[in-house]
Design a protein around this motif. Structure first.
Motif, PDB file in Angstrom:
ATOM      1  N   SER A   1       0.813  -1.220   0.000  1.00 20.41           N
ATOM      2  CA  SER A   1       0.000   0.000   0.000  1.00 20.41           C
ATOM      3  C   SER A   1       0.843   1.265   0.000  1.00 20.41           C
ATOM      4  CB  SER A   1      -0.901   0.010   1.229  1.00 20.41           C
ATOM      5  OG  SER A   1      -0.099   0.082   2.392  1.00 20.41           O
ATOM      6  N   GLY A   2       2.136   1.113   0.199  1.00 21.13           N
ATOM      7  CA  GLY A   2       3.015   2.266   0.297  1.00 21.13           C
ATOM      8  C   GLY A   2       3.112   2.846   1.689  1.00 21.13           C
ATOM      9  N   HIS A   3       2.471   2.218   2.668  1.00 25.14           N
ATOM     10  CA  HIS A   3       2.416   2.790   4.010  1.00 25.14           C
ATOM     11  C   HIS A   3       3.676   2.580   4.813  1.00 25.14           C
ATOM     12  CE1 HIS A   3       1.579  -1.415   5.020  1.00 25.14           C
ATOM     13  NE2 HIS A   3       1.923  -1.114   6.267  1.00 25.14           N
ATOM     14  N   ALA A   4       4.569   1.733   4.328  1.00 27.69           N
ATOM     15  CA  ALA A   4       5.793   1.453   5.084  1.00 27.69           C
ATOM     16  C   ALA A   4       6.944   1.162   4.133  1.00 27.69           C
ATOM     17  CB  ALA A   4       5.583   0.271   6.021  1.00 27.69           C
ATOM     18  N   THR A   5       8.122   1.571   4.552  1.00 23.87           N
ATOM     19  CA  THR A   5       9.328   1.318   3.782  1.00 23.87           C
ATOM     20  C   THR A   5      10.428   0.797   4.703  1.00 23.87           C
ATOM     21  OG1 THR A   5       9.991   3.629   4.068  1.00 23.87           O
ATOM     22  CG2 THR A   5       8.880   3.061   2.004  1.00 23.87           C
ATOM     23  N   TYR A   6      11.435   0.214   4.095  1.00 27.50           N
ATOM     24  CA  TYR A   6      12.554  -0.335   4.862  1.00 27.50           C
ATOM     25  C   TYR A   6      13.806  -0.154   4.028  1.00 27.50           C
ATOM     26  CZ  TYR A   6      15.137  -3.629   7.790  1.00 27.50           C
ATOM     27  OH  TYR A   6      16.045  -4.204   8.646  1.00 27.50           O
ATOM     28  N   TYR A   7      14.926   0.238   4.680  1.00 21.71           N
ATOM     29  CA  TYR A   7      16.144   0.554   3.940  1.00 21.71           C
ATOM     30  C   TYR A   7      17.368  -0.117   4.537  1.00 21.71           C
ATOM     31  CZ  TYR A   7      13.247   4.271   2.001  1.00 21.71           C
ATOM     32  OH  TYR A   7      12.242   4.967   1.377  1.00 21.71           O
ATOM     33  N   GLU A   8      18.297  -0.385   3.672  1.00 20.36           N
ATOM     34  CA  GLU A   8      19.615  -0.821   4.103  1.00 20.36           C
ATOM     35  C   GLU A   8      20.317   0.387   4.731  1.00 20.36           C
ATOM     36  OE1 GLU A   8      23.796  -1.386   3.992  1.00 20.36           O
ATOM     37  OE2 GLU A   8      22.832  -0.149   2.458  1.00 20.36           O
ATOM     38  N   ASP A   9      21.112   0.147   5.744  1.00 21.85           N
ATOM     39  CA  ASP A   9      21.672   1.236   6.537  1.00 21.85           C
ATOM     40  C   ASP A   9      22.447   2.273   5.713  1.00 21.85           C
ATOM     41  OD1 ASP A   9      22.420  -0.680   9.564  1.00 21.85           O
ATOM     42  OD2 ASP A   9      20.588   0.275   8.855  1.00 21.85           O
ATOM     43  N   SER A  10      23.198   1.834   4.734  1.00 27.75           N
ATOM     44  CA  SER A  10      24.073   2.770   4.015  1.00 27.75           C
ATOM     45  C   SER A  10      23.310   3.752   3.131  1.00 27.75           C
ATOM     46  CB  SER A  10      25.092   2.002   3.166  1.00 27.75           C
ATOM     47  OG  SER A  10      24.453   1.361   2.085  1.00 27.75           O
ATOM     48  N   VAL A  11      22.032   3.491   2.881  1.00 29.10           N
ATOM     49  CA  VAL A  11      21.259   4.393   2.016  1.00 29.10           C
ATOM     50  C   VAL A  11      20.201   5.172   2.779  1.00 29.10           C
ATOM     51  CG1 VAL A  11      21.634   2.826   0.082  1.00 29.10           C
ATOM     52  CG2 VAL A  11      19.456   2.758   1.313  1.00 29.10           C
ATOM     53  N   LYS A  12      20.038   4.870   4.059  1.00 29.97           N
ATOM     54  CA  LYS A  12      19.039   5.587   4.852  1.00 29.97           C
ATOM     55  C   LYS A  12      19.313   7.080   4.839  1.00 29.97           C
ATOM     56  CE  LYS A  12      17.787   1.999   8.189  1.00 29.97           C
ATOM     57  NZ  LYS A  12      17.895   1.547   9.598  1.00 29.97           N
ATOM     58  N   GLY A  13      18.243   7.852   4.617  1.00 31.46           N
ATOM     59  CA  GLY A  13      18.383   9.295   4.564  1.00 31.46           C
ATOM     60  C   GLY A  13      18.804   9.828   3.211  1.00 31.46           C
ATOM     61  N   ARG A  14      19.219   8.943   2.316  1.00 30.74           N
ATOM     62  CA  ARG A  14      19.632   9.373   0.974  1.00 30.74           C
ATOM     63  C   ARG A  14      18.710   8.827  -0.116  1.00 30.74           C
ATOM     64  NH1 ARG A  14      24.281   7.805  -1.190  1.00 30.74           N
ATOM     65  NH2 ARG A  14      24.385   5.801  -0.090  1.00 30.74           N
ATOM     66  N   PHE A  15      18.217   7.630   0.081  1.00 23.70           N
ATOM     67  CA  PHE A  15      17.359   6.980  -0.904  1.00 23.70           C
ATOM     68  C   PHE A  15      15.921   6.921  -0.386  1.00 23.70           C
ATOM     69  CE2 PHE A  15      20.681   4.083  -3.194  1.00 23.70           C
ATOM     70  CZ  PHE A  15      21.505   5.188  -3.376  1.00 23.70           C
ATOM     71  N   THR A  16      14.974   7.019  -1.312  1.00 28.63           N
ATOM     72  CA  THR A  16      13.560   6.936  -0.954  1.00 28.63           C
ATOM     73  C   THR A  16      12.831   6.035  -1.942  1.00 28.63           C
ATOM     74  OG1 THR A  16      13.604   9.204  -0.101  1.00 28.63           O
ATOM     75  CG2 THR A  16      11.449   8.219  -0.527  1.00 28.63           C
ATOM     76  N   VAL A  17      12.154   5.036  -1.403  1.00 24.58           N
ATOM     77  CA  VAL A  17      11.327   4.156  -2.223  1.00 24.58           C
ATOM     78  C   VAL A  17       9.881   4.630  -2.135  1.00 24.58           C
ATOM     79  CG1 VAL A  17      10.570   1.788  -2.630  1.00 24.58           C
ATOM     80  CG2 VAL A  17      12.871   2.213  -1.773  1.00 24.58           C
ATOM     81  N   SER A  18       9.220   4.681  -3.268  1.00 32.92           N
ATOM     82  CA  SER A  18       7.806   5.051  -3.291  1.00 32.92           C
ATOM     83  C   SER A  18       7.113   4.241  -4.381  1.00 32.92           C
ATOM     84  CB  SER A  18       7.646   6.557  -3.554  1.00 32.92           C
ATOM     85  OG  SER A  18       8.195   6.905  -4.818  1.00 32.92           O
ATOM     86  N   ARG A  19       5.809   4.384  -4.451  1.00 34.08           N
ATOM     87  CA  ARG A  19       5.074   3.660  -5.488  1.00 34.08           C
ATOM     88  C   ARG A  19       3.787   4.388  -5.813  1.00 34.08           C
ATOM     89  NH1 ARG A  19       4.195  -2.094  -3.262  1.00 34.08           N
ATOM     90  NH2 ARG A  19       3.004  -2.386  -5.196  1.00 34.08           N
ATOM     91  N   ASP A  20       3.312   4.146  -7.016  1.00 30.52           N
ATOM     92  CA  ASP A  20       2.021   4.652  -7.470  1.00 30.52           C
ATOM     93  C   ASP A  20       1.288   3.461  -8.064  1.00 30.52           C
ATOM     94  OD1 ASP A  20      -0.156   5.767  -8.749  1.00 30.52           O
ATOM     95  OD2 ASP A  20       0.955   7.503  -9.488  1.00 30.52           O
ATOM     96  N   ASN A  21       0.420   2.870  -7.289  1.00 29.86           N
ATOM     97  CA  ASN A  21      -0.262   1.656  -7.742  1.00 29.86           C
ATOM     98  C   ASN A  21      -1.169   1.904  -8.937  1.00 29.86           C
ATOM     99  OD1 ASN A  21       1.038   0.046  -5.867  1.00 29.86           O
ATOM    100  ND2 ASN A  21      -0.626   0.171  -4.363  1.00 29.86           N
ATOM    101  N   ALA A  22      -1.679   3.109  -9.056  1.00 28.92           N
ATOM    102  CA  ALA A  22      -2.527   3.431 -10.202  1.00 28.92           C
ATOM    103  C   ALA A  22      -1.742   3.377 -11.505  1.00 28.92           C
ATOM    104  CB  ALA A  22      -3.157   4.803 -10.020  1.00 28.92           C
ATOM    105  N   LYS A  23      -0.436   3.575 -11.401  1.00 30.86           N
ATOM    106  CA  LYS A  23       0.426   3.541 -12.581  1.00 30.86           C
ATOM    107  C   LYS A  23       1.247   2.263 -12.654  1.00 30.86           C
ATOM    108  CE  LYS A  23       0.938   8.565 -12.903  1.00 30.86           C
ATOM    109  NZ  LYS A  23       1.884   9.707 -12.920  1.00 30.86           N
ATOM    110  N   ASN A  24       1.002   1.348 -11.715  1.00 37.63           N
ATOM    111  CA  ASN A  24       1.772   0.093 -11.681  1.00 37.63           C
ATOM    112  C   ASN A  24       3.277   0.361 -11.654  1.00 37.63           C
ATOM    113  OD1 ASN A  24      -0.476  -1.546 -11.652  1.00 37.63           O
ATOM    114  ND2 ASN A  24       0.162  -2.757 -13.419  1.00 37.63           N
TER     115      ASN A  24
END
Length: 123
Positions: free
Chosen positions: A52-75
Motif C-alpha cells: 500500500s506504500g504505508h511502510a518502507t525499509y532501507y539498508e543502513d548505508s542508504v538511509k536518509g539518501r534513498f527513498t522508495v515510493s510507489r504509485d499503484n494506479a500507474k503500476n
C-alpha cells in the motif's frame, strides 16, 4: 513482469530517479524491493515498500539518501537516490513478492525480477 529504467551517469552528490514498471493487475498486492549489484560483489538489498506504500525499509548505508515510493494506479515503483556516492555505482534491480511483509531483504524472498539498470556515480 517488471521493467526497471532511469539509470545513468551522475556526479557524486547528484541525484537520480529509477522507475520500475510492472505489467499485470496484481501489482498493488505485491511488496516491491530494490537491490543492487556492484562489479565483483554479491547482489544486495537497498530498500523495499509495502503493497500500500504505508511502510518502507532501507539498508543502513542508504538511509536518509534513498527513498522508495510507489504509485499503484500507474503500476510503478520508484527509487529516488540523492547525495549519491561513488560506492553507489552498481546495476540496480527491482523485484516483487506477494504477501504483506515489506522488510524482507533476502533475494530468495522475491519472486519476480526486472532487468537491471546501470547507475554510475563519478567522483
Amino acid at each position: 513482469q517488471l521493467q526497471a529504467s532511469g539509470g545513468g551517469l551522475v556526479q557524486a552528490g547528484g541525484s537520480l530517479s529509477l522507475s520500475c514498471l510492472a505489467s499485470g493487475r496484481a501489482f498493488s498486492r505485491h511488496v516491491v524491493g530494490w537491490f543492487r549489484q556492484a562489479p565483483g560483489r554479491e547482489r544486495e538489498f537497498v530498500g523495499s515498500i509495502a503493497w500500500s506504500g504505508h511502510a518502507t525499509y532501507y539498508e543502513d548505508s542508504v538511509k536518509g539518501r534513498f527513498t522508495v515510493s510507489r504509485d499503484n494506479a500507474k503500476n510503478t515503483a520508484y527509487l529516488q537516490m540523492d547525495s549519491l556516492k561513488p560506492e553507489d555505482t552498481a546495476v540496480y534491480y527491482c523485484a516483487a513478492r506477494g504477501g504483506t511483509t515489506w522488510y524482507k531483504t533476502s533475494q530468495s524472498e522475491y519472486e519476480y525480477w526486472g532487468q537491471g539498470t546501470q547507475v554510475t556515480v563519478s567522483s
